[in-house]
Design an enzyme around this catalytic site. Structure first.
Site, PDB file in Angstrom:
ATOM      1  N   PHE A 205      40.238  13.138  20.759  1.00  0.00           N
ATOM      2  CA  PHE A 205      39.858  14.449  20.258  1.00  0.00           C
ATOM      3  C   PHE A 205      38.963  14.387  18.823  1.00  0.00           C
ATOM      4  O   PHE A 205      37.684  15.135  18.788  1.00  0.00           O
ATOM      5  CB  PHE A 205      39.280  15.974  20.617  1.00  0.00           C
ATOM      6  CG  PHE A 205      40.346  16.359  18.986  1.00  0.00           C
ATOM      7  CD1 PHE A 205      41.798  15.600  18.539  1.00  0.00           C
ATOM      8  CD2 PHE A 205      39.683  17.086  18.314  1.00  0.00           C
ATOM      9  CE1 PHE A 205      42.472  16.716  17.538  1.00  0.00           C
ATOM     10  CE2 PHE A 205      40.031  17.681  17.497  1.00  0.00           C
ATOM     11  CZ  PHE A 205      41.825  17.825  17.183  1.00  0.00           C
ATOM     12  N   LYS A 206      38.891  13.332  17.990  1.00  0.00           N
ATOM     13  CA  LYS A 206      38.434  13.189  16.538  1.00  0.00           C
ATOM     14  C   LYS A 206      37.561  13.137  16.830  1.00  0.00           C
ATOM     15  O   LYS A 206      36.549  13.118  16.102  1.00  0.00           O
ATOM     16  CB  LYS A 206      39.079  12.066  15.790  1.00  0.00           C
ATOM     17  CG  LYS A 206      41.183  12.603  15.842  1.00  0.00           C
ATOM     18  CD  LYS A 206      41.235  13.427  14.775  1.00  0.00           C
ATOM     19  CE  LYS A 206      42.740  13.757  14.444  1.00  0.00           C
ATOM     20  NZ  LYS A 206      43.511  13.648  16.023  1.00  0.00           N
TER      21      LYS A 206
END
Ligand SMILES: *Cc1c(COP(=O)(O)O)cnc(C)c1O
Length: 495
Positions: free
Chosen positions: A112-113
């Site tokens: 998700f970064k």
């Protein structure tokens, strides 16, 4: 919109561009907007028919008031394009009645970064221009695995920047390590350190707060900035997907506008869940924020008792991106909930004594929005297996920690409304443990695990990951944590 420090000693507010450029405030605190903008029902409803990049531009423009709408839309379109996020940026999938999953790992590094780090370098480069900055920026990153790769991918070959990443050599998965060690780009450096994530993070924080060091770099035309979630430029894009998920659920008719949505977030540095809290403060109908931790359950204890005590055993778990004892963005929550003074006082105590304890009325304020649960390793594995067998969703270990927390929350509070669990990584990024959860046996070589998992389940591996597994490691240096500053200097002045 001006930005001020959570600790309140920097009294003059700075622009969003300046906050993004600097990363950390001068008094050691974190930047926060002076006030939280609000979204009315009409404004949220107007986002429903829009694409993800359009929604992003609308929301970012409320916070980044020194950027034009055109700039934001063009950056969001480039960051969240269909080539980068396959098939799309933040799809919501259905797990069962009233149970949903927000999948944030369809970007180039499968965690998700990417949601923040695909757009942040673009915002950062604009910030340098807006601030009239002529020096080169050295982005310094401490990572528990996912941030490092996502930041490298976001900043590689970006003009006017260099990026250096430190990761704990035995604190990341084999796939994560290979992803970082094989990073291409002329302006990148990746170094393992002997220590855990907190050692890496502390080392980086010490370098940031060393004014003599900053002066030395300045003489060489270089300044430091961060891509960790202490930087506002990392946090603000994360608000978007909570709003977007709510819009998507409305669009499909799964909820009607105004209906309460609880969210459950696998948490480490408290950045992701804090972005959800801001969305709630803006007016999005979010109910409780469920903070899911692994065996490193410092946040679960904190939310239960008000005592934050980092002096405890550190466990290396199968959800390494959450193996954290010092959750940096909790500082932002303390600031929002309790104000500057209390925030500065508790952060001082944490630094001096390794712990602090909130007063019962202070904890009560936080518990109005937050509740915490933790999941041990065995339960994490059971959840991976159970979820695959019951709904054919192949999930990673971090997502499993969150789904297990969501289950306990739902039964403890008899929740009947909609619950959205945030899925933060592709199962292929943690394939060895996912494979072991499904079959009871761990692959002999971790790097064979993705292929074995694909063979077992028939679920397609993200294409950037399968490409990287075939590449050779380039960056294999390992150093002692005491050498981080020296190492940073030589990279900074290298032409
Ligand atoms: C970074 C990360 C987390 C933790 O997110 P925070 O914003 O640090 O709380 C959870 N899961 C995965 C897969 C991550 O990469």
């Amino acid at each position: 919109m001006k930005y001020i420090s959570t600790r309140g000693k920097d009294t003059v507010g700075v622009s969003a561009a300046e906050a993004i450029k600097r990363g950390l405030a001068g008094d050691g605190g974190l930047y926060m907007p002076e006030s939280i903008p609000t979204l009315t029902e009409e404004e949220i409803k107007a986002l429903i028919p829009l694409s993800y990049p359009e929604r992003a531009a609308e929301i970012l423009s409320l916070f980044l008031t020194d950027y034009t709408k055109d700039e934001l839309l063009s950056d969001a379109r480039a960051a969240y394009s269909e080539e980068k996020f396959i098939p799309t940026a933040a799809p919501v999938s259905k797990l069962g009645k009233n149970r949903y999953m927000l999948e944030l790992w369809h970007g180039p590094t499968s965690a998700f970064k990417d949601m923040a780090l695909q757009i942040m370098p673009r915002l950062f480069v604009r910030a340098l221009k807006k601030c009239g900055e002529g020096r080169e920026a050295l982005i310094l990153v401490a990572t528990s695995g996912d941030t490092g790769k996502a930041a490298l991918e976001g900043y590689r070959d970006v003009d006017g920047t260099k990026i250096k990443v430190f990761y704990p050599i035995n604190g990341v998965s084999s796939v994560q390590k290979r992803q970082m060690q094989s990073q291409e780009g002329a302006n990148v450096s990746v170094v393992g350190i002997v220590g855990n994530f907190d050692d890496a993070q502390t080392g980086v924080k010490n370098i940031f707060s060393d004014s003599e060091f900053a002066h030395e770099l300045d003489k060489n035309g270089v300044f430091l900035s961060s891509a960790n979630s202490i930087n506002w430029g990392r946090l603000v894009p994360q608000i978007v997907y909570y709003v977007s998920a709510y819009c998507d659920l409305c669009k499909c008719g799964d909820i009607s506008y105004g209906q309460r949505l609880d969210v459950c977030v696998p948490t480490g540095n408290f950045g992701n869940i804090f972005a959800g809290y801001i969305a709630k403060l803006m007016g999005l109908p979010i109910g409780k924020l469920v903070c899911a931790s692994n065996k490193n359950n410092v946040l679960t204890d904190f939310l239960k008792t008000g005592r934050y005590n980092r002096q405890r055993e550190f466990f290396a778990t199968m959800s390494p991106s959450m193996d954290i004892l010092i959750s940096s963005n909790l500082e932002r929550l303390l600031y929002v909930a309790l104000g500057h003074q209390k925030c500065a006082e508790y952060m001082g105590k944490l630094q001096a004594d390794g712990e602090y304890t909130l007063k019962p009325d202070e904890l009560k304020i936080i518990n109005e929005s937050f509740v915490g649960y933790f999941t041990d390793e065995a339960e994490c594995m059971r959840t991976v297996k159970k979820t695959y067998e019951s709904s054919h969703h192949l999930i990673d270990t971090h997502t499993a920690v969150a789904l297990s927390a969501a289950d306990r929350y739902i039964s403890e509070y008899n929740v009947e409304g909609a619950v959205l669990t945030v899925s933060t990584a592709s199962p292929y990024k943690f394939a060895a443990d996912v494979f072991a959860s499904l079959t009871g046996t761990k692959p002999e070589c971790d790097l064979d695990a993705p292929d074995m998992l694909e063979g077992l389940t028939g679920v397609t591996m993200p294409s950037p990951l399968s490409r990287i597994l075939k590449m050779a490691p380039i960056h294999t240096d390992v150093i002692e944590k005491g050498d981080m500053k020296k190492e940073t200097y030589s990279f900074a002045v290298k032409k």
